[in-house]
Design a protein around this motif. Structure first.
Motif, PDB file in Angstrom:
ATOM      1  N   CYS A   1      -5.903 -12.371   7.141  1.00 63.04           N
ATOM      2  CA  CYS A   1      -7.139 -11.596   7.119  1.00 63.04           C
ATOM      3  C   CYS A   1      -8.305 -12.527   6.799  1.00 63.04           C
ATOM      4  CB  CYS A   1      -7.042 -10.502   6.055  1.00 63.04           C
ATOM      5  SG  CYS A   1      -8.611  -9.634   5.803  1.00 63.04           S
ATOM      6  N   PRO A   2      -9.341 -12.551   7.643  1.00 63.09           N
ATOM      7  CA  PRO A   2     -10.488 -13.422   7.371  1.00 63.09           C
ATOM      8  C   PRO A   2     -11.350 -12.889   6.236  1.00 63.09           C
ATOM      9  CG  PRO A   2     -10.873 -12.150   9.349  1.00 63.09           C
ATOM     10  CD  PRO A   2      -9.478 -11.807   8.888  1.00 63.09           C
ATOM     11  N   HIS A   3     -11.114 -11.671   5.824  1.00 66.82           N
ATOM     12  CA  HIS A   3     -11.940 -11.055   4.780  1.00 66.82           C
ATOM     13  C   HIS A   3     -11.371 -11.308   3.393  1.00 66.82           C
ATOM     14  CE1 HIS A   3     -14.140  -9.094   7.955  1.00 66.82           C
ATOM     15  NE2 HIS A   3     -13.011  -8.670   8.461  1.00 66.82           N
ATOM     16  N   CYS A   4     -10.058 -11.079   3.238  1.00 67.12           N
ATOM     17  CA  CYS A   4      -9.483 -11.215   1.903  1.00 67.12           C
ATOM     18  C   CYS A   4      -8.427 -12.306   1.834  1.00 67.12           C
ATOM     19  CB  CYS A   4      -8.896  -9.883   1.432  1.00 67.12           C
ATOM     20  SG  CYS A   4      -7.408  -9.405   2.318  1.00 67.12           S
ATOM     21  N   GLY A   5      -8.029 -12.848   2.981  1.00 64.53           N
ATOM     22  CA  GLY A   5      -7.081 -13.956   2.964  1.00 64.53           C
ATOM     23  C   GLY A   5      -5.616 -13.539   2.943  1.00 64.53           C
ATOM     24  N   ALA A   6      -5.355 -12.244   2.970  1.00 68.56           N
ATOM     25  CA  ALA A   6      -3.969 -11.781   2.963  1.00 68.56           C
ATOM     26  C   ALA A   6      -3.269 -12.192   4.258  1.00 68.56           C
ATOM     27  CB  ALA A   6      -3.939 -10.264   2.812  1.00 68.56           C
ATOM     28  N   LYS A   7      -1.989 -12.516   4.144  1.00 65.03           N
ATOM     29  CA  LYS A   7      -1.262 -12.950   5.334  1.00 65.03           C
ATOM     30  C   LYS A   7      -0.166 -11.941   5.673  1.00 65.03           C
ATOM     31  CE  LYS A   7      -2.244 -17.810   4.964  1.00 65.03           C
ATOM     32  NZ  LYS A   7      -1.769 -19.163   4.816  1.00 65.03           N
ATOM     33  N   PHE A   8       0.082 -11.816   6.969  1.00 68.55           N
ATOM     34  CA  PHE A   8       1.053 -10.826   7.407  1.00 68.55           C
ATOM     35  C   PHE A   8       2.036 -11.458   8.373  1.00 68.55           C
ATOM     36  CE2 PHE A   8      -3.008  -8.872   6.456  1.00 68.55           C
ATOM     37  CZ  PHE A   8      -2.641  -8.027   5.431  1.00 68.55           C
ATOM     38  N   ALA A   9       3.193 -10.861   8.451  1.00 69.26           N
ATOM     39  CA  ALA A   9       4.260 -11.423   9.275  1.00 69.26           C
ATOM     40  C   ALA A   9       4.006 -11.173  10.758  1.00 69.26           C
ATOM     41  CB  ALA A   9       5.606 -10.833   8.851  1.00 69.26           C
ATOM     42  N   GLN A  10       3.165 -10.195  11.072  1.00 67.93           N
ATOM     43  CA  GLN A  10       2.905  -9.885  12.477  1.00 67.93           C
ATOM     44  C   GLN A  10       1.438  -9.537  12.673  1.00 67.93           C
ATOM     45  OE1 GLN A  10       5.684  -6.585  12.550  1.00 67.93           O
ATOM     46  NE2 GLN A  10       3.979  -5.149  12.625  1.00 67.93           N
ATOM     47  N   PRO A  11       0.897  -9.710  13.892  1.00 68.67           N
ATOM     48  CA  PRO A  11      -0.512  -9.392  14.123  1.00 68.67           C
ATOM     49  C   PRO A  11      -0.771  -7.912  13.883  1.00 68.67           C
ATOM     50  CG  PRO A  11       0.450 -10.594  15.979  1.00 68.67           C
ATOM     51  CD  PRO A  11       1.581 -10.195  15.101  1.00 68.67           C
ATOM     52  N   LEU A  12      -1.858  -7.624  13.152  1.00 72.83           N
ATOM     53  CA  LEU A  12      -2.210  -6.231  12.852  1.00 72.83           C
ATOM     54  C   LEU A  12      -3.631  -5.970  13.322  1.00 72.83           C
ATOM     55  CD1 LEU A  12      -0.904  -6.179   9.186  1.00 72.83           C
ATOM     56  CD2 LEU A  12       0.179  -5.039  11.120  1.00 72.83           C
ATOM     57  N   LYS A  13      -3.931  -4.710  13.579  1.00 73.29           N
ATOM     58  CA  LYS A  13      -5.300  -4.351  13.944  1.00 73.29           C
ATOM     59  C   LYS A  13      -6.178  -4.268  12.709  1.00 73.29           C
ATOM     60  CE  LYS A  13      -5.496  -1.922  18.339  1.00 73.29           C
ATOM     61  NZ  LYS A  13      -5.676  -0.627  18.983  1.00 73.29           N
TER      62      LYS A  13
END
Ligand SMILES: [Zn+2]
Length: 138
Positions: A113-125
């Motif tokens: 996430c460019p806003h909070c920096g959270a990372k995810f295992a798959q692309p999210l909307k």
């Protein structure tokens, strides 16, 4: 006799002055290089306070207030920059650029996430942490 004593005293005084001077000279008063900057900073803050006061009591037009405030803030920024530059110069590794000047190049992570920096295992909307939309970069 009196002349001899007077002469001895005079010589003694001169010798005393000379030895004190010689002793004092190699140890100059340690003046912080930041002192004059601190004083300027304090003066600018004071001006800002005065400005705000004059604006509140109606002595200044809105335009004058905004303009002067902008000028003072720009001056303040200049003083801050000068302080930073001095700090770099005075740091033990003066010739080495400050670490701030060489930030780690952050690879753009499409899953982060460019806003909070959270990372995810798959692309999210939308970010699962802060809820903001995750833009897919072209
Ligand atoms: Zn987020």
């Amino acid at each position: 006799m009196i002349i001899v004593i007077a002469a001895l005293i005079a010589v003694g005084v001169i010798a005393f002055i000379l030895t004190v001077r010689a002793k004092d000279l190699p140890v100059p008063e340690p003046v912080s290089p930041f002192q004059h900057l601190d004083e300027r900073k304090a003066a600018i803050y004071e001006n800002l306070r005065d400005l705000q006061f004059e604006y509140r009591v109606g002595k200044l037009s809105d335009q004058d207030y905004q303009q002067t405030k902008k000028d003072l803030q720009r001056e303040l920024a200049g003083v801050m920059a000068e302080v930073d530059r001095l700090k770099v110069q005075l740091s033990p590794n003066g010739s080495v650029p400050p670490p701030v000047a060489a930030p780690e190049p952050q690879p753009i992570d499409p899953l982060a996430c460019p806003h909070c920096g959270a990372k995810f295992a798959q692309p999210l909307k939308f970010c699962g942490e802060c809820g903001k939309p995750l833009k897919v970069r072209a």
